[in-house]
Scaffold this motif. Structure first.
Motif, PDB file in Angstrom:
ATOM      1  N   ASP A  22       1.116  -1.018   0.070  1.00 48.70           N
ATOM      2  CA  ASP A  22       0.168   0.183  -0.180  1.00 48.70           C
ATOM      3  C   ASP A  22       0.907   1.175   0.028  1.00 48.70           C
ATOM      4  OD1 ASP A  22      -2.143   1.798  -0.086  1.00 48.70           O
ATOM      5  OD2 ASP A  22      -2.473   2.039   2.123  1.00 48.70           O
ATOM      6  N   PRO A  23       2.016   1.798  -0.864  1.00 46.65           N
ATOM      7  CA  PRO A  23       2.453   2.394  -1.345  1.00 46.65           C
ATOM      8  C   PRO A  23       2.226   3.674  -0.997  1.00 46.65           C
ATOM      9  CG  PRO A  23       2.640   1.308  -3.418  1.00 46.65           C
ATOM     10  CD  PRO A  23       1.580   0.711  -2.275  1.00 46.65           C
ATOM     11  N   VAL A  24       0.604   4.172  -1.125  1.00 42.33           N
ATOM     12  CA  VAL A  24       0.660   4.849  -1.236  1.00 42.33           C
ATOM     13  C   VAL A  24      -0.153   6.288   0.560  1.00 42.33           C
ATOM     14  CG1 VAL A  24      -2.127   6.648  -2.193  1.00 42.33           C
ATOM     15  CG2 VAL A  24      -1.256   4.980  -3.499  1.00 42.33           C
ATOM     16  N   SER A  25       0.319   5.118   0.903  1.00 39.34           N
ATOM     17  CA  SER A  25      -0.234   5.680   2.145  1.00 39.34           C
ATOM     18  C   SER A  25       1.007   5.593   2.269  1.00 39.34           C
ATOM     19  CB  SER A  25      -1.019   4.329   3.867  1.00 39.34           C
ATOM     20  OG  SER A  25      -0.191   3.366   3.788  1.00 39.34           O
ATOM     21  N   LEU A  26       2.609   5.802   1.796  1.00 40.18           N
ATOM     22  CA  LEU A  26       3.401   6.144   1.943  1.00 40.18           C
ATOM     23  C   LEU A  26       4.049   7.623   1.909  1.00 40.18           C
ATOM     24  CD1 LEU A  26       5.406   2.982   2.808  1.00 40.18           C
ATOM     25  CD2 LEU A  26       4.875   4.515   4.945  1.00 40.18           C
ATOM     26  N   LYS A  27       3.395   8.049   0.461  1.00 38.14           N
ATOM     27  CA  LYS A  27       3.131   9.435   0.177  1.00 38.14           C
ATOM     28  C   LYS A  27       3.555  10.699   0.913  1.00 38.14           C
ATOM     29  CE  LYS A  27       1.347  12.403  -3.526  1.00 38.14           C
ATOM     30  NZ  LYS A  27       0.463  12.324  -4.725  1.00 38.14           N
ATOM     31  N   GLY A  28       4.928  11.139   0.743  1.00 38.75           N
ATOM     32  CA  GLY A  28       5.364  12.102   1.664  1.00 38.75           C
ATOM     33  C   GLY A  28       6.042  11.677   2.918  1.00 38.75           C
ATOM     34  N   ARG A  29       5.980  10.073   3.376  1.00 37.79           N
ATOM     35  CA  ARG A  29       6.955   9.458   4.484  1.00 37.79           C
ATOM     36  C   ARG A  29       7.115   8.353   4.440  1.00 37.79           C
ATOM     37  NH1 ARG A  29       2.005   6.690   6.488  1.00 37.79           N
ATOM     38  NH2 ARG A  29       3.602   6.454   8.304  1.00 37.79           N
ATOM     39  N   TRP A  30       7.773   8.593   3.564  1.00 31.63           N
ATOM     40  CA  TRP A  30       8.905   7.214   3.280  1.00 31.63           C
ATOM     41  C   TRP A  30       9.957   7.811   4.310  1.00 31.63           C
ATOM     42  CZ3 TRP A  30       9.015   2.975   1.077  1.00 31.63           C
ATOM     43  CH2 TRP A  30       7.395   3.289  -0.469  1.00 31.63           C
ATOM     44  N   HIS A  31      10.261   8.943   4.734  1.00 33.55           N
ATOM     45  CA  HIS A  31      11.994   8.679   5.815  1.00 33.55           C
ATOM     46  C   HIS A  31      10.859   8.482   7.029  1.00 33.55           C
ATOM     47  CE1 HIS A  31      14.090  10.941   3.564  1.00 33.55           C
ATOM     48  NE2 HIS A  31      13.657  11.797   3.685  1.00 33.55           N
ATOM     49  N   GLU A  32      10.174   8.162   7.289  1.00 34.66           N
ATOM     50  CA  GLU A  32       9.439   7.432   8.401  1.00 34.66           C
ATOM     51  C   GLU A  32       9.584   6.192   8.974  1.00 34.66           C
ATOM     52  OE1 GLU A  32       5.466   9.307   9.499  1.00 34.66           O
ATOM     53  OE2 GLU A  32       5.434  10.644   8.875  1.00 34.66           O
ATOM     54  N   GLY A  35      13.275   5.063   8.584  1.00 32.67           N
ATOM     55  CA  GLY A  35      13.060   5.209  10.092  1.00 32.67           C
ATOM     56  C   GLY A  35      14.456   6.541  10.588  1.00 32.67           C
ATOM     57  N   ASN A  36      14.556   7.041   9.354  1.00 34.54           N
ATOM     58  CA  ASN A  36      16.137   8.482   9.247  1.00 34.54           C
ATOM     59  C   ASN A  36      16.163   8.617   8.129  1.00 34.54           C
ATOM     60  OD1 ASN A  36      16.462   7.318   6.482  1.00 34.54           O
ATOM     61  ND2 ASN A  36      17.908   5.270   7.704  1.00 34.54           N
ATOM     62  N   ASP A  37      16.338   9.687   7.927  1.00 30.67           N
ATOM     63  CA  ASP A  37      16.448  11.312   6.964  1.00 30.67           C
ATOM     64  C   ASP A  37      17.550  11.309   5.737  1.00 30.67           C
ATOM     65  OD1 ASP A  37      14.730  12.509   8.164  1.00 30.67           O
ATOM     66  OD2 ASP A  37      15.466  13.690   9.373  1.00 30.67           O
ATOM     67  N   GLY A 104       5.880  11.803  -2.601  1.00 35.11           N
ATOM     68  CA  GLY A 104       5.457  12.848  -2.089  1.00 35.11           C
ATOM     69  C   GLY A 104       6.403  14.143  -2.733  1.00 35.11           C
ATOM     70  N   GLU A 105       6.606  15.375  -2.766  1.00 39.87           N
ATOM     71  CA  GLU A 105       6.795  16.505  -3.459  1.00 39.87           C
ATOM     72  C   GLU A 105       8.960  16.724  -2.775  1.00 39.87           C
ATOM     73  OE1 GLU A 105       7.185  21.705  -4.417  1.00 39.87           O
ATOM     74  OE2 GLU A 105       5.575  20.086  -2.960  1.00 39.87           O
ATOM     75  N   ASP A 106       9.727  16.437  -3.195  1.00 41.47           N
ATOM     76  CA  ASP A 106      10.725  16.443  -3.662  1.00 41.47           C
ATOM     77  C   ASP A 106      11.311  15.439  -2.459  1.00 41.47           C
ATOM     78  OD1 ASP A 106      11.261  19.206  -4.440  1.00 41.47           O
ATOM     79  OD2 ASP A 106      11.017  20.338  -2.637  1.00 41.47           O
ATOM     80  N   GLU A 107      10.906  14.534  -2.446  1.00 46.59           N
ATOM     81  CA  GLU A 107      11.040  13.161  -1.378  1.00 46.59           C
ATOM     82  C   GLU A 107      12.288  12.333  -2.052  1.00 46.59           C
ATOM     83  OE1 GLU A 107       7.664  10.610   1.203  1.00 46.59           O
ATOM     84  OE2 GLU A 107       6.958  10.991  -0.811  1.00 46.59           O
ATOM     85  N   VAL A 108      12.257  12.100  -3.423  1.00 49.57           N
ATOM     86  CA  VAL A 108      14.038  10.646  -3.810  1.00 49.57           C
ATOM     87  C   VAL A 108      14.774  12.387  -4.558  1.00 49.57           C
ATOM     88  CG1 VAL A 108      13.815  10.223  -5.690  1.00 49.57           C
ATOM     89  CG2 VAL A 108      11.499   9.643  -5.255  1.00 49.57           C
ATOM     90  N   GLU A 109      15.546  11.664  -3.881  1.00 51.15           N
ATOM     91  CA  GLU A 109      16.501  12.300  -4.586  1.00 51.15           C
ATOM     92  C   GLU A 109      17.659  11.745  -5.675  1.00 51.15           C
ATOM     93  OE1 GLU A 109      20.585  13.756  -2.537  1.00 51.15           O
ATOM     94  OE2 GLU A 109      21.182  11.301  -3.523  1.00 51.15           O
TER      95      GLU A 109
END
Length: 210
Positions: A22-32, A35-37, A104-109
């Motif tokens: 269910d990756p949509v639920s993690l949009k904008g929350r992948w660092h959570e 567990g790191n930045d 989410g916006e600016d979430e991937v390098e």
């Protein structure tokens, strides 16, 4: 070649928290989720996971997400990840068509696209993962200065892709028409890359910055 259905693949993957259904639920929350930045890198069309597992084992200070459609290949990617004891990789079974719903916006390098389907018929060009239709989606979640790393054996796809990236405002940072002879450091060969190189096919490679 058509993959034979492996009915055991999905149940095996469902037992592992590194497989995200269910990756949509993690949009904008992948660092959570990780567990790191640490920066997030994304491979589109990871196959059996050789590239992403080698990459993630070389740099454990980055987070990696690998996407493919078929459980039949992803289950082997997951096994490689576990064999190497990698906790910085997640895999997602999904259509890349819907990638903008996941990040989410600016979430991937960085995005890696390795040997995607060239879709040579003009009527099918819009299915190419480097087509402007997809590049627009990537721009939505790539951070400013983020990059797309693209490899292919297909001359026409590469030439057209150079135009696609330029049209969509990406800056070309690197280009090689023969990656094996380019001296580029840090290249990780995929299974396809080894096969094509063995047959004397030049690998085309480019880096494009948002």
């Amino acid at each position: 070649m058509r993959l034979r259905k492996k009915w055991w693949a999905r149940p095996e993957m469902e037992q592992d928290s590194k497989a995200i259904f269910d990756p949509v639920s993690l949009k904008g929350r992948w660092h959570e989720e990780f567990g790191n930045d640490n920066p997030i890198h994304l491979e589109l069309g990871c196959g059996k996971g050789r590239f992403i597992s080698e990459l993630a084992s070389m740099d454990r200070n980055k987070n990696y997400v690998a996407i493919d459609l078929k459980d039949e290949v992803l289950v082997f990617a997951l096994r490689k990840i576990n064999e190497l004891g990698l906790d910085n990789v997640r895999i997602i079974p999904m259509l890349i068509e819907n990638i903008e719903t996941v990040f989410g916006e600016d979430e991937v390098e960085r995005i890696y696209i390795n040997f995607c389907n060239p879709w040579p018929k003009a009527s099918h060009n819009k299915r190419r993962l480097t087509h402007p239709r997809f590049l627009t989606k990537y721009r939505g979640f790539l951070m400013q200065g983020g990059e797309v790393w693209f490899k292919t054996d297909d001359d026409e796809l590469f030439e057209h892709s150079l135009d696609y990236f330029r049209e969509e405002g990406f800056e070309e940072r690197y280009r090689s028409l023969d990656l094996a002879d380019s001296g580029f450091e840090g290249n990780i060969k995929t299974e396809y890359e080894e096969k094509f190189t063995a047959f004397g096919v030049n690998i085309k490679f480019g880096i494009f910055r948002k």
